[in-house]
Motif scaffolding. Sequence first.
Motif, PDB file in Angstrom:
ATOM      1  N   THR A 153       4.275  56.580   3.418  1.00 17.96           N
ATOM      2  CA  THR A 153       3.360  56.464   2.270  1.00 17.96           C
ATOM      3  C   THR A 153       2.755  57.808   1.892  1.00 17.96           C
ATOM      4  O   THR A 153       2.233  57.963   0.782  1.00 17.96           O
ATOM      5  N   LEU A 159       9.176  57.793  -2.607  1.00 13.35           N
ATOM      6  CA  LEU A 159       9.518  56.687  -3.498  1.00 13.35           C
ATOM      7  C   LEU A 159      10.741  57.028  -4.347  1.00 13.35           C
ATOM      8  O   LEU A 159      11.584  56.158  -4.597  1.00 13.35           O
ATOM      9  N   VAL A 189       3.916  50.811  -6.705  1.00 12.08           N
ATOM     10  CA  VAL A 189       3.535  51.761  -5.652  1.00 12.08           C
ATOM     11  C   VAL A 189       2.790  52.991  -6.187  1.00 12.08           C
ATOM     12  O   VAL A 189       1.761  53.395  -5.609  1.00 12.08           O
ATOM     13  N   VAL A 204       1.200  49.126   0.100  1.00 10.99           N
ATOM     14  CA  VAL A 204       2.370  50.007   0.027  1.00 10.99           C
ATOM     15  C   VAL A 204       3.144  49.951   1.346  1.00 10.99           C
ATOM     16  O   VAL A 204       4.380  49.888   1.352  1.00 10.99           O
ATOM     17  N   THR A 207       5.091  46.844   1.438  1.00  9.86           N
ATOM     18  CA  THR A 207       6.249  46.924   0.546  1.00  9.86           C
ATOM     19  C   THR A 207       7.380  47.686   1.209  1.00  9.86           C
ATOM     20  O   THR A 207       8.555  47.278   1.138  1.00  9.86           O
ATOM     21  N   TYR A 208       7.061  48.796   1.855  1.00  6.31           N
ATOM     22  CA  TYR A 208       8.095  49.575   2.556  1.00  6.31           C
ATOM     23  C   TYR A 208       8.704  48.774   3.709  1.00  6.31           C
ATOM     24  O   TYR A 208       9.912  48.873   3.979  1.00  6.31           O
TER      25      TYR A 208
END
Length: 478
Positions: A153, A159, A189, A204, A207-208
């Motif tokens: 992150t 990203l 994100v 985030v 999500t990853y």
Amino acid sequence: MDLMLLTKQGGILLPFAAIEGYLLEAIVWFLGLFSEYPSMGVAIILFTIVIYVAMIPLTVKQQKFSKLNAKMNPEIQAIQEKYKGKSDQESLTKMNQETQSVYAKYGVSPSGSCLQLLIQMPILFALYRVIYNMPAYVGRMKEVFFPLVTNMTKVEGMLDFIQGTSTVGEKEVNNISSITTFSKQLGAVPDLLQNGSAESITTVENTYIDVLNRASTTDWNNLKKYFDSFGSGIVDTVSNVSYADLSAQVTETVSKLEKFNSFLGLNIANSPQSVITMQMANATDERNYLMIFGVLLIPILSAVTQWINTKLMPQQENTKSSRSSEQDSMMQSMKMMNNVMPLMSAFFCFSLPIGMGIYWISGSVVRSVIQICVNKHLDKIDIDEMIKKNIEKNNEKRRKQGLPPQKITTNATINTRNVGNKTESSKEEGGKKTAGDRAKVNESVKASTDYYNSNSDKPGSLASKAAMVKKYNEKNNQ
């Protein structure tokens, strides 16, 4: 387990998925007593068994209806044949009453097993979602992705790499193949990172984890190559973490996940399709043909167990001569579906992760074992005794409602095995009527016609019809 994203199922399935998630985590905790890295393949099998065993009462009710439906269907068809071509209200009402009598005799509702199916459907859908998104429900698996996702992150351009593509041969492929499933979450994100709150950063990270949980071996290799491409001495200016450390964290995370996902020498996070593709890309002498054979067994076993499961389901017992064209069409459609479903099962298990194939196979095996036990239980049921109890139960219920006992019509009391024979024999008897019998019928019809026409009114007039109604009432009230 926090209730934030991380692919936790929402909507109507939320309570079902939450309960099943706690159950799965309890199973993983139990297996953890024997191993630091409990096998998720074994956990999936145990989880599937527990869920299907818990649904046995619903399954028995559903299969009992299916079994009884197969036995009472000829009676229903006999009633439909009796009123075939009659569309007047009186005939429709009588047909409905006689049909309801058959359902009452067997103690089932016309809606059948709909209620049981409505209860089972969300349980099974939630079961699929929980298995497909295990880190969202199993804390021990979620912890494996840290500290890698925390550092990801903070890495500049992370990203862009995840959403980016690279050239393989002459084709452009995604760096991470699973991004298409989470394009909406990845699109949010940048704003979450800009917000910078603890809650936003956690979202985030989740999500990853979602993306990496669906990543194949090739995807993980791409991620490691990306970090390695910066060199061992380079430090990310934003996260202040060296790319060499990030590469090492990828290796450590993959190693731990492989221990969790290892089942009979296979990585259940990979699909049979991806495994075969990777093996065929190797030189001939480097290919692991035993692994190729192992992953091919997953879709094959899925199709075979699904086929066995369909064969164990209760089958219709009526003969072709007693079926209508519509019913025959429906049975053909069901037969085709039973043949197509195993093939579809094989296709899905070839393209989905092996873990889903294990769930599919174990579910079919458990259902088959339960079906065999249910069939043996239902075969021991005395149908005549059950019918007697159902009639008494139904009449007691009607008595409490202030209604008279329900009359069970002739069609509702005939034995199932004799329905087809009765239909054929009635046709034979109709053909054996003597000329004398037909003469008597004709004489009776003539006498009845003369009786109703014995008035001075003009035939077909309103007065004539009124006189006919009067004569009918006088005759039937004598």
